[in-house]
Design a protein around this motif. Structure first.
Motif, PDB file in Angstrom:
ATOM      1  N   ILE A 194       0.837  -1.197   0.000  1.00 57.01           N
ATOM      2  CA  ILE A 194       0.000   0.000   0.000  1.00 57.01           C
ATOM      3  C   ILE A 194       0.872   1.247   0.000  1.00 57.01           C
ATOM      4  O   ILE A 194       0.575   2.230  -0.682  1.00 57.01           O
ATOM      5  N   VAL A 230      -8.397   2.600  -9.103  1.00 59.56           N
ATOM      6  CA  VAL A 230      -8.037   2.807  -7.703  1.00 59.56           C
ATOM      7  C   VAL A 230      -9.295   2.865  -6.830  1.00 59.56           C
ATOM      8  O   VAL A 230      -9.298   2.357  -5.703  1.00 59.56           O
ATOM      9  N   ALA A 254     -10.243   0.654  -3.610  1.00 67.18           N
ATOM     10  CA  ALA A 254     -10.738   1.203  -2.342  1.00 67.18           C
ATOM     11  C   ALA A 254     -11.940   0.417  -1.854  1.00 67.18           C
ATOM     12  O   ALA A 254     -12.044   0.091  -0.662  1.00 67.18           O
ATOM     13  N   LEU A 256     -10.786  -2.937  -0.530  1.00 67.11           N
ATOM     14  CA  LEU A 256     -10.183  -2.803   0.796  1.00 67.11           C
ATOM     15  C   LEU A 256     -11.240  -2.553   1.864  1.00 67.11           C
ATOM     16  O   LEU A 256     -11.138  -3.068   2.978  1.00 67.11           O
ATOM     17  N   LEU A 272      -7.424   5.425   0.491  1.00 70.02           N
ATOM     18  CA  LEU A 272      -6.665   4.175   0.573  1.00 70.02           C
ATOM     19  C   LEU A 272      -5.908   4.081   1.891  1.00 70.02           C
ATOM     20  O   LEU A 272      -5.879   3.025   2.523  1.00 70.02           O
ATOM     21  N   ARG A 273      -5.303   5.181   2.298  1.00 66.75           N
ATOM     22  CA  ARG A 273      -4.533   5.186   3.547  1.00 66.75           C
ATOM     23  C   ARG A 273      -5.436   4.843   4.740  1.00 66.75           C
ATOM     24  O   ARG A 273      -5.075   4.032   5.603  1.00 66.75           O
ATOM     25  N   VAL A 328      -3.914  -4.939  -4.059  1.00 68.13           N
ATOM     26  CA  VAL A 328      -3.103  -3.729  -4.216  1.00 68.13           C
ATOM     27  C   VAL A 328      -2.061  -3.936  -5.316  1.00 68.13           C
ATOM     28  O   VAL A 328      -1.889  -3.062  -6.174  1.00 68.13           O
TER      29      VAL A 328
END
Length: 101
Positions: free
Chosen positions: A8, A36, A40, A43, A70-71, A94
């Protein structure tokens, strides 16, 4: 540091400085932003699985916000203390997204 954390961070290093024009470029059949954003959502789903809570829909705010999303989603996964198998699935997602970009 887990493989997931490394993957990541590599992705975030790759995309955090992109401007709108770069986000709108193709990544296979979709744009980079769409690829992306799909990550997301993956995740978020894995985070919900790790937390044993219902899946939640990730809102699309703007392409420029995707690195922050994402973080946060990655931190949520790690905070849940996921099993190794779930981290492997997250790492694969990822890595595949990063390769497509």
């Amino acid at each position: 540091m887990s493989d997931f954390t490394v993957s990541i961070e590599r992705l975030l290093t790759q995309v955090h400085h992109w401007e709108e024009r770069r986000w709108s470029q193709p990544a296979g059949p979709v744009t980079r932003a769409q690829a992306v954003f799909a990550l997301a959502q993956q995740l978020a789903d894995l985070g919900a699985e790790a937390e044993k809570t219902p899946a939640r829909e990730v809102p699309f705010v703007h392409a420029m916000v995707l690195p922050d999303q994402l973080r946060v989603l990655a931190a949520d996964i790690m905070a849940a203390g996921p099993p190794p198998e779930l981290l492997t699935r997250a790492t694969t997602a990822v890595t595949e997204t990063r390769s497509a970009l």
